[in-house]
Design a protein around this motif. Structure first.
Motif, mmCIF file in Angstrom:
data_model
loop_
_atom_site.group_PDB
_atom_site.id
_atom_site.type_symbol
_atom_site.label_atom_id
_atom_site.label_comp_id
_atom_site.label_asym_id
_atom_site.label_seq_id
_atom_site.Cartn_x
_atom_site.Cartn_y
_atom_site.Cartn_z
ATOM 1 N N SER A 535 0.806 -1.423 0.005
ATOM 2 C CA SER A 535 -0.634 -0.002 -0.191
ATOM 3 C C SER A 535 0.747 1.003 -0.034
ATOM 4 O O SER A 535 0.428 1.937 -0.367
ATOM 5 C CB SER A 535 -0.358 -0.151 0.937
ATOM 6 O OG SER A 535 -0.496 -0.237 2.691
ATOM 7 N N PRO A 538 2.100 2.794 -4.948
ATOM 8 C CA PRO A 538 1.308 2.063 -5.637
ATOM 9 C C PRO A 538 2.433 1.177 -6.877
ATOM 10 O O PRO A 538 1.219 0.764 -7.251
ATOM 11 C CB PRO A 538 0.378 3.568 -6.171
ATOM 12 C CG PRO A 538 1.086 4.324 -5.540
ATOM 13 C CD PRO A 538 2.618 4.095 -4.153
ATOM 14 N N ASN A 539 3.250 1.829 -7.165
ATOM 15 C CA ASN A 539 4.188 1.551 -8.422
ATOM 16 C C ASN A 539 5.101 -0.211 -8.157
ATOM 17 O O ASN A 539 5.186 -0.569 -9.509
ATOM 18 C CB ASN A 539 5.121 2.588 -8.434
ATOM 19 C CG ASN A 539 4.275 3.797 -9.387
ATOM 20 O OD1 ASN A 539 3.561 4.374 -9.535
ATOM 21 N ND2 ASN A 539 5.216 4.603 -8.592
#
Length: 719
Positions: A535, A538-539
């Motif tokens: 979390s 995000p990448n």
């Protein structure tokens, strides 16, 4: 070439009766199949699922499932005497293979012989005609044409063809008889009541692997196409026009899957009987290996329990010794600043006030400590190389590594057990004792391993009883290191490997859990699909489980969601109980091998026989509890039974009614959650030997043994 073939045929002698017989009979596959009985194959033929609407289909499936469950339960108690055995049912194949080709040739030859005799008429010698007996002549022909007596290539090829056709037909029937095994494999892939269409190839591969068919099913294009509902390869218009009566959107149920697979088996030569038999031999071999592995596992577990018992004994002895060491005045003087070198320093000598006495009760206590730690290389008093107490520098002489530990499994030798402080009451601090202390100095990474006892290190050695086993393990490891590397420098220390043991490979898991690789891979993909992405990043790439090199893990809630997919009827209370049992390290995380073990234990519970009960020792081993505690619980269980009723567990167990079980649980666990206990009782009662009652092993399963009163647990743990 054609003219040469014609000339070759014309060159065949006219009196070649064998060729004429074989040509006239047409002993081909059509002849073989036409002589088979159609009754066995009709009994084994798969039945097409009923065409119904979705809601009606749901009711039909539930009814079939209930009837199948009852059938399985009854089949474990009764034997179906109406169904013929495989050998009796396939007797027609045996006749076609062994008798029919020989008999057909013999009868044809007999007819030809009778025709020749009729043609000869009166020219035939009457004595020859009188001696001719058709039965005798036929018997001779049967013996001459028997496959064992066949010497000509033409007959050898004929009999070989009949053997092959019989092998394929027996394989067809035998494979159709394996419906129960196929259903067991299919049920292992069920999610939300059906198997998804994408998973069907994995199911077929699992069936092939389970039966050890060497790819005969999973590499068959007809099976692969029919499993997806495409019957075009079978070239049957009625099948090609058929529509799927299973669940088109979510997946298919077993009845539809079995109809598709069985239809291909009925119309194609898929698996020969000889391959099925080889598969059974391989399965028996795998089962023997799994049993041997389980035996080794049980033996290792028994050794572990013995080690644990020995560790508890040593810890108990050390607790008593620890109190004596702390209470000893000379030990206290060392803790307060004095040192023990072994030098015989008399009053008035230089350094007398800094030296502890080299002889006394404190030496005997230290000797006992060395024995408990597994240091059996202490020099005995009666040996010639014992250092005299008057020799200067007795404690700082050469520190060799000639020590042999008592055991690497926390077992004291007979010499250690027989040795007591009073045996060493007059002993001096000699070279052997100094060597033993030097080992302890190396364990604690002292700057100098000279065998001199100082207060700072002695404080580290006199650990509380709870830390004694760890100290002993470090000592044993140091002794092993010295035995493997006797020339290593004192400062060259190898750290103890306290990491977890290596994870078993997928191949090892398959053998241990009795799963196919196809299903284990499917479970791994299912496990991996529930991993949560990072979390914070995000990448970051999608999470993956690189088991066994880098296994991922699921937390409790993720595991709850995943298990619900496989076992939708699992209650939260049962989930909590199983999660605690599987999560042995208490980390709250489940790795893939633990998840596979969860699925395996669930299947064993469902498929197991309720009449097979664990022994008291097995119950104690399963829940990692003292045997005395389990026996105490059984005594309470026995007292709760009606007067005159005796529980002869495990041979003849007696069930305890639900109300009495609740009352007994409340007396054992004062803060018992009665509602949760009753929910667990209902779950266990579904698989119980006697509805509304629980046997002793089931009662223990219902209890959360961690909630037992502390005073009760302490009493048995001390014992």
């Amino acid at each position: 070439v054609n003219m040469q073939a014609v000339k070759a045929v014309q060159a065949v002698p006219v009196n070649d009766e064998v060729a004429a017989i074989l040509k006239g009979l047409k002993l081909d596959k059509t002849f073989f199949m036409s002589r088979l009985s159609d009754k066995p194959i009709k009994m084994l033929a798969p039945v097409a699922p009923p065409k119904a609407e979705d809601d009606q289909l749901e009711r039909v499936e539930r009814g079939n499932k209930r009837r199948e469950t009852l059938r399985k339960r009854r089949s474990t108690m009764t034997v179906d005497k109406t169904r013929p055995a495989a050998g009796a049912a396939d007797f027609d194949i045996y006749l076609n293979e062994a008798v029919m080709p020989v008999l057909a040739q013999a009868l044809d030859a007999l007819c030809r012989q009778l025709a020749r005799m009729n043609e000869q008429g009166d020219h035939l010698d009457p004595k020859v005609r009188a001696r001719f007996n058709p039965l005798t002549w036929l018997g001779q022909q049967l013996l001459r044409r028997h496959p064992k007596c066949s010497r000509t290539p033409r007959r050898a090829t004929l009999y070989r063809s009949f053997r092959d056709w019989a092998d394929w037909e027996k394989g067809r029937r035998e494979l159709l008889r394996r419906r129960a095994e196929v259903e067991t494999v299919f049920s292992g892939f069920v999610l939300r009541g059906c198997v998804s269409h994408e998973t069907i190839p994995a199911v077929i591969a699992a069936v092939d692997d389970t039966l050890c068919l060497e790819g005969a099913i999973k590499n068959c294009v007809e099976v692969e196409a029919a499993a997806t509902g495409d019957f075009s390869l079978l070239r049957d218009p009625t099948l090609s026009a058929r529509r799927n009566t299973g669940r088109n959107r979510d997946g298919i149920v077993f009845e539809e899957f079995w109809y598709r697979l069985g239809t291909v088996i009925m119309r194609q030569d898929i698996v020969p009987y000889s391959l099925i038999m080889r598969g059974d031999e391989q399965r028996a071999k795998d089962a023997a290996e799994a049993a041997a592995w389980q035996q080794r596992l049980d033996q290792a577990e028994a050794e572990r329990m013995e080690e644990e018992q020995e560790k508890r004994r040593l810890t108990s002895e050390y607790a008593v010794l620890h109190e004596k060491l702390i209470a000893d005045e000379d030990i206290q003087s060392i803790l307060n600043g004095k040192i023990l070198t072994g030098d015989d320093v008399r009053e008035g000598d230089v350094g007398y006030e800094l030296e502890a006495k080299p002889q006394g009760s404190h030496i005997a206590l230290l000797v006992e400590l060395f024995l408990l730690l597994g240091l059996s290389g202490i020099v005995s008093e009666d040996e010639e190389d014992c250092v005299s107490p008057t020799s200067p520098g007795a404690g700082v002489s050469s520190m060799g590594t000639g020590l042999i530990r008592a055991s690497t499994k926390a077992k004291g030798t007979a010499k250690e057990k027989e040795t007591s402080p009073k045996d060493h009451g007059g002993r001096y601090w000699d070279e052997g004792l100094a060597k033993a202390w030097a080992v302890i100095q190396r364990v604690h990474h002292a700057d100098l391993a000279d065998g001199v006892v100082d207060g700072e290190l002695l404080k580290q050695v006199l650990v509380p009883p709870v830390g004694f086993n760890m100290l002993r393990a470090k000592v044993e490891y140091e002794l092993e290191r010295q035995m493997e590397r006797p020339d290593a420098d004192d400062d060259d220390h190898v750290r103890m490997n306290l990491s977890n043991p290596a994870k078993p490979t997928k191949e090892q898991l398959c053998i241990r859990l009795g799963m196919t690789m196809s299903r284990l891979d499917w479970l791994h993909k299912l496990f991996e699909s529930y991993l949560q992405p990072d979390s914070d990043d995000p990448n970051a790439p999608a999470p993956c489980c690189l088991y066994p090199e880098c296994p991922a893990s699921l937390d409790k809630e993720q595991m709850r969601t995943l298990v619900t997919e496989v076992e939708p009827n699992l209650s939260r209370a049962e989930f909590e109980a199983r999660f605690t049992r599987i999560d042995k390290d208490g980390s709250g995380m489940i790795e893939f091998d633990e998840f596979a073990m969860w699925i395996h234990s669930s299947e064993i519970r469902i498929a197991g026989n309720a009449a097979c009960k664990m022994t008291f020792e097995e119950i104690a081993n399963r829940y990692q509890e003292p045997l005395d505690l389990i026996m105490y619980l059984h005594t309470c269980f026995q007292d709760e039974l009606p007067d005159g009723v005796e529980d002869c567990y495990p041979e003849e167990p007696e069930g305890l009614p639900k109300a009495d079980a609740v009352r007994l649980a409340q007396s054992l666990i004062p803060n018992l959650d009665t509602k949760e206990f009753k929910e667990n009782f209902e779950f266990v009662d579904e698989h119980s030997r006697q509805r509304g009652h629980c046997d002793f092993d089931e009662f223990v399963e219902l209890l959360d043994l961690d909630d037992l009163p502390a005073e009760l647990r302490d009493r048995f743990e001390e014992n």
